[in-house]
Write a protein that holds these residues in place. Structure first.
Motif, PDB file in Angstrom:
ATOM      1  N   ASN A 162      17.039  -4.324  15.582  1.00  0.00           N
ATOM      2  CA  ASN A 162      17.442  -4.950  16.739  1.00  0.00           C
ATOM      3  C   ASN A 162      18.765  -5.654  16.912  1.00  0.00           C
ATOM      4  O   ASN A 162      19.008  -6.259  17.929  1.00  0.00           O
ATOM      5  N   SER A 186      20.804  -4.098   9.729  1.00  0.00           N
ATOM      6  CA  SER A 186      20.685  -5.100  11.083  1.00  0.00           C
ATOM      7  C   SER A 186      21.549  -6.419  10.600  1.00  0.00           C
ATOM      8  O   SER A 186      22.037  -7.102  11.384  1.00  0.00           O
ATOM      9  N   HIS A 207      19.369   2.968  22.240  1.00  0.00           N
ATOM     10  CA  HIS A 207      19.076   3.829  21.268  1.00  0.00           C
ATOM     11  C   HIS A 207      19.469   5.225  21.860  1.00  0.00           C
ATOM     12  O   HIS A 207      18.974   5.590  22.764  1.00  0.00           O
ATOM     13  N   LYS A 228      12.475   0.838   5.349  1.00  0.00           N
ATOM     14  CA  LYS A 228      12.581  -0.631   6.047  1.00  0.00           C
ATOM     15  C   LYS A 228      13.452  -1.529   5.390  1.00  0.00           C
ATOM     16  O   LYS A 228      14.366  -2.138   6.072  1.00  0.00           O
ATOM     17  N   LYS A 272      16.927  -2.999   7.598  1.00  0.00           N
ATOM     18  CA  LYS A 272      17.033  -4.614   7.511  1.00  0.00           C
ATOM     19  C   LYS A 272      18.470  -4.818   6.883  1.00  0.00           C
ATOM     20  O   LYS A 272      19.098  -5.627   7.401  1.00  0.00           O
ATOM     21  N   GLN A 323      20.356  -3.624  23.301  1.00  0.00           N
ATOM     22  CA  GLN A 323      20.375  -2.655  22.520  1.00  0.00           C
ATOM     23  C   GLN A 323      20.363  -1.208  22.942  1.00  0.00           C
ATOM     24  O   GLN A 323      19.432  -1.107  24.218  1.00  0.00           O
ATOM     25  N   ASN A 382      12.286   2.652  13.399  1.00  0.00           N
ATOM     26  CA  ASN A 382      12.954   1.478  12.761  1.00  0.00           C
ATOM     27  C   ASN A 382      13.875   0.581  13.786  1.00  0.00           C
ATOM     28  O   ASN A 382      14.413  -0.109  13.827  1.00  0.00           O
ATOM     29  N   LYS A 383      13.492   0.795  15.223  1.00  0.00           N
ATOM     30  CA  LYS A 383      14.333   0.281  16.073  1.00  0.00           C
ATOM     31  C   LYS A 383      14.185  -0.979  15.981  1.00  0.00           C
ATOM     32  O   LYS A 383      15.173  -1.854  16.358  1.00  0.00           O
ATOM     33  N   GLU A 384      13.003  -1.673  15.964  1.00  0.00           N
ATOM     34  CA  GLU A 384      12.788  -3.023  16.184  1.00  0.00           C
ATOM     35  C   GLU A 384      13.588  -3.677  15.088  1.00  0.00           C
ATOM     36  O   GLU A 384      14.073  -5.104  15.073  1.00  0.00           O
ATOM     37  N   LEU A 385      13.489  -2.970  13.660  1.00  0.00           N
ATOM     38  CA  LEU A 385      14.198  -3.563  12.610  1.00  0.00           C
ATOM     39  C   LEU A 385      15.625  -3.878  12.729  1.00  0.00           C
ATOM     40  O   LEU A 385      16.309  -4.425  12.177  1.00  0.00           O
TER      41      LEU A 385
END
Length: 246
Positions: A179, A151, A34, A144, A148, A32, A174-177
């Protein structure tokens, strides 16, 4: 990677081709990345907006979108190779997606605009490159769920066409969401240009660093403060750093 730091901003010293290679390698490795771009206006904004500064400087890949930033880097003794304009990178990545069978999610702008962009690229390349799209109007509490949705769309690439600092903060927070998406990038008003709503300056003006003047000439009442006042602030900021002025 050769990263410089000027005017409170990190910037990666990469050409357009080097940037494209790094994006392609990341997607092929299922990693990933960013991405963010900085121009004179954004650098001015992040002097006082510490949240924006953090969102920018914590990005994995930072290109100089504005020619003024390239000139400033040379004046400050840390020369960047070239300008890597966000809209040009986006256009090149759409072509790469077609060649490599990647999928793109288009997020931002008005509904009619983003729909036009999707239709244009579907016709120009193939509907197969489209993972999904959504307009850029939403409440903070919807972020969020939107992240999602993106993603889970199967997208390899995400373009976010929302104004600063909203897009930078959205991507960072929201980078983790996000992923599952290999490459996430803010593209500002690029959808308006692709859709034909806003005209871009001729290539010679882009190369001469006069793209800002073309935009100012189109909408002087709306743009005079952004460009004339903003450019003056940027020049003073560069001079302060060069001569270590308080």
């Amino acid at each position: 990677m050769n990263r410089i730091h000027i005017l409170n901003s990190n910037i990666d010293n990469l050409s357009m081709q080097e940037t494209l290679i790094r994006v392609e390698v990341t997607i092929e490795d299922n990693g990933q990345l960013h991405h963010v771009v900085v121009n004179a206006g954004k650098i001015i904004a992040l002097q006082n907006d510490l949240k924006l500064r953090h969102s920018v400087n914590e990005s994995d890949l930072i290109n100089a979108d504005g020619q003024a930033v390239v000139w400033a880097s040379r004046f400050l003794g840390k020369p960047l190779k070239e300008r890597v304009a966000g809209i040009d990178l986006m256009v090149n990545l759409v072509e790469l997606a077609y060649k490599k069978n990647y999928k793109i999610f288009f997020f931002g702008a008005k509904e009619a605009v983003v729909k036009t962009v999707v239709e244009k690229y579907s016709n120009q390349y193939s509907p197969d490159i489209i993972a999904g799209y959504r307009n850029g109007y939403f409440d903070k509490n919807e972020e969020k769920e939107i992240a999602k949705q993106i993603s889970d769309s199967g997208a390899n690439i995400l373009f976010v066409a929302i104004s600063s600092p909203t897009k930078e903060n959205f991507l960072y927070e929201n980078k983790e969401l996000l992923n599952k998406v290999n490459f996430i990038m803010g593209v500002g008003g690029s959808f308006d240009v692709v859709a034909g709503i806003v005209k871009r300056a001729p290539v010679w003006m882009q190369k001469a660093g006069l793209e800002w003047f073309y935009r100012f000439a189109q909408e002087p009442r709306r743009m005079w403060k952004r460009y004339l006042v903003g450019n003056t602030k940027f020049i003073l900021l560069v001079l302060r750093e060069k001569f270590k002025l308080a």
